[in-house]
Design a protein around this motif. Sequence first.
Motif, short mmCIF file in Angstrom:
data_model
loop_
_atom_site.label_atom_id
_atom_site.label_comp_id
_atom_site.label_asym_id
_atom_site.label_seq_id
_atom_site.Cartn_x
_atom_site.Cartn_y
_atom_site.Cartn_z
N ILE A 3 0.87 -1.18 0.00
CA ILE A 3 0.00 0.00 0.00
C ILE A 3 0.90 1.22 0.00
O ILE A 3 2.10 1.13 0.31
CB ILE A 3 -0.97 0.04 1.20
N ARG A 4 0.34 2.37 -0.35
CA ARG A 4 1.15 3.58 -0.43
C ARG A 4 0.35 4.78 0.03
O ARG A 4 -0.86 4.86 -0.22
CB ARG A 4 1.62 3.79 -1.88
N ALA A 5 1.02 5.70 0.71
CA ALA A 5 0.41 6.99 1.03
C ALA A 5 0.37 7.84 -0.23
O ALA A 5 1.11 7.60 -1.18
CB ALA A 5 1.22 7.69 2.12
N PHE A 6 -0.50 8.84 -0.24
CA PHE A 6 -0.62 9.68 -1.44
C PHE A 6 -0.99 11.10 -1.05
O PHE A 6 -1.61 11.33 -0.02
CB PHE A 6 -1.65 9.10 -2.40
N LYS A 7 -0.59 12.02 -1.90
CA LYS A 7 -0.88 13.43 -1.68
C LYS A 7 -2.12 13.76 -2.52
O LYS A 7 -2.03 14.28 -3.63
CB LYS A 7 0.32 14.29 -2.08
N GLY A 8 -3.25 13.42 -1.97
CA GLY A 8 -4.49 13.50 -2.74
C GLY A 8 -5.26 14.79 -2.55
O GLY A 8 -4.81 15.74 -1.92
N LEU A 9 -6.44 14.79 -3.15
CA LEU A 9 -7.40 15.88 -2.97
C LEU A 9 -8.40 15.46 -1.90
O LEU A 9 -8.90 14.33 -1.92
CB LEU A 9 -8.15 16.17 -4.28
N VAL A 10 -8.70 16.38 -0.99
CA VAL A 10 -9.68 16.12 0.06
C VAL A 10 -10.63 17.32 0.15
O VAL A 10 -10.25 18.44 -0.19
CB VAL A 10 -9.00 15.88 1.43
N CYS A 88 -0.38 10.99 2.60
CA CYS A 88 -1.15 10.51 3.76
C CYS A 88 -1.85 9.21 3.42
O CYS A 88 -2.11 8.91 2.25
CB CYS A 88 -2.22 11.53 4.17
N ILE A 89 -2.15 8.45 4.44
CA ILE A 89 -3.19 7.43 4.35
C ILE A 89 -4.25 7.85 5.36
O ILE A 89 -4.07 8.82 6.11
CB ILE A 89 -2.67 6.01 4.60
N THR A 181 -16.68 8.63 9.58
CA THR A 181 -15.63 9.29 10.38
C THR A 181 -14.28 8.99 9.74
O THR A 181 -14.03 7.86 9.30
CB THR A 181 -15.66 8.78 11.83
N PHE A 182 -13.42 10.02 9.69
CA PHE A 182 -12.20 9.96 8.88
C PHE A 182 -11.04 10.53 9.69
O PHE A 182 -11.13 11.62 10.26
CB PHE A 182 -12.44 10.84 7.64
N TRP A 183 -9.92 9.78 9.74
CA TRP A 183 -8.71 10.23 10.42
C TRP A 183 -7.56 10.30 9.41
O TRP A 183 -7.42 9.41 8.57
CB TRP A 183 -8.30 9.26 11.53
N ARG A 184 -6.74 11.31 9.50
CA ARG A 184 -5.58 11.45 8.62
C ARG A 184 -4.33 10.88 9.31
O ARG A 184 -4.10 11.11 10.50
CB ARG A 184 -5.34 12.92 8.27
N VAL A 185 -3.53 10.13 8.56
CA VAL A 185 -2.26 9.60 9.05
C VAL A 185 -1.17 10.10 8.09
O VAL A 185 -1.10 9.64 6.95
CB VAL A 185 -2.25 8.05 9.07
N ALA A 186 -0.37 11.02 8.52
CA ALA A 186 0.70 11.56 7.67
C ALA A 186 1.80 10.51 7.49
O ALA A 186 2.23 9.87 8.45
CB ALA A 186 1.28 12.83 8.29
N GLY A 187 2.21 10.33 6.26
CA GLY A 187 3.30 9.39 5.97
C GLY A 187 2.87 7.95 6.00
O GLY A 187 2.84 7.27 4.99
N GLY A 188 2.55 7.46 7.18
CA GLY A 188 2.00 6.11 7.33
C GLY A 188 3.00 4.98 7.18
O GLY A 188 2.62 3.85 6.88
N ALA A 189 4.31 5.24 7.42
CA ALA A 189 5.33 4.21 7.21
C ALA A 189 5.05 2.95 8.02
O ALA A 189 5.23 1.82 7.54
CB ALA A 189 6.71 4.77 7.56
N GLU A 190 4.61 3.11 9.28
CA GLU A 190 4.33 1.96 10.13
C GLU A 190 3.17 1.13 9.59
O GLU A 190 3.17 -0.10 9.66
CB GLU A 190 4.04 2.46 11.56
N TRP A 191 2.19 1.82 9.03
CA TRP A 191 1.03 1.15 8.46
C TRP A 191 1.42 0.38 7.20
O TRP A 191 0.98 -0.75 6.98
CB TRP A 191 -0.05 2.18 8.13
#
Length: 404
Positions: A3-10, A88-89, A181-191
């Motif tokens: 899986i990968r984090a991404f710099k998306g539109l929110v 983010c993820i 409900t939505f939470w932001r995880v910056a980077g997410g390397a551990e995930w």
Amino acid sequence: MRIRAFKGLVPKPELVAEVACVPYDVVNTTEAAALAAGKPLSLLHVDRAEIAFPAGTDIYSDQVYAKALEMFQKLQGEGALVRETEPCIYVYQQQMGEHVQRGIVALTNVEDYDAELIKKHEKTRKDKEDDRTRLIDTISANTGPVFLTYRDAPAVTALVNAKTAEKPLHDFAAPDGIRHTFWRVAGGAEWIAAFGAVPVTYIADGHHRAASAARVARLRRSRNAQHNGAEDYNWFLAVLFPASELKILPYNRIVADLNGHTPEAFLASVKNIFGLEENANPSPDAVGRVSMYLGGKWYGLRCTADANAGPVGRLDVSVLQNKLLAPLLGIDDPRTSKRIDFVGGIRGTDELVKRVDADGGVAFSMYPTTVEQLMDIADAGEIMPPKSTWFEPKLRSGLAIHTF
């Protein structure tokens, strides 16, 4: 799994309930237009752009895809959709009544899809696949996520439990009462590392979105002489849920007539096949049970699979199809027959009674297919019968959008 984090539109937090919408494929054009009426920020103006045109407009025409791009750019230009400042993820929780499910929003890789590490259990329809391929390619974005599931991974669950104890980014109830409900995880390397221990995932819902994303990746590769595999078009948007948290509702059947049989003769034939219990509960309570509505009464059927049946043959929908619908009611191909209709379990058994009482015919109320059955079939490389699963709640599109 990769899986990968991404710099998306929110969406802007104060606009999230206006932007987020139902998946494109759970509504028709008329229903989409009604949901988007008075909501100029709804992503339905992108996902179902034909609603901008007069009734009867070809939904696959050039002007529809051009309108989708125009509306997508407008949402960004007006600030309803904003770009994240870092990859983010996200953790996405849905609550429908007492049921709660929590998934991870991230990118998954097209190569994993092609290599069957993202497993399928349905065939896709060419017209639907062509439509989403063209939309994704036109706007260079995945607006709606693919719904994936995986066998529970304790390390991932621990991360989710810790994150959901924090304050969320978004928390709203949609018009249908489902809470998102939505939470932001910056980077997410551990995930990302935790998902590396997950061997495979399974498409629960969104086969057309996944197939279309893979087709777009192939198109982009063919156009890119410098393709190296790192490009964003090699990844697509998904939400990954642990199997234990998912809720599958039944997918019920209505057949328009008795194929020339009198009700008495039909009941006698059904009794010979499955046995017959009068005044049954409209909702069967176990695998191998089906409830049938005919002539104002509910009957219980014992829908037992053959001892040597494979994972597809053991499904109640397969047993019903092979032993009753085809030989007795003449429904040889439920994908193409005009005499059978499918009713999602979210509508309840009252919908079956209403339809049969008004129009005649016979209805069958099914016990839900289990997630384990779905995964067993995908593991075997087999295809589920049409309309075997109805997942609820549905994912909202537009909470995070992947662009490339």
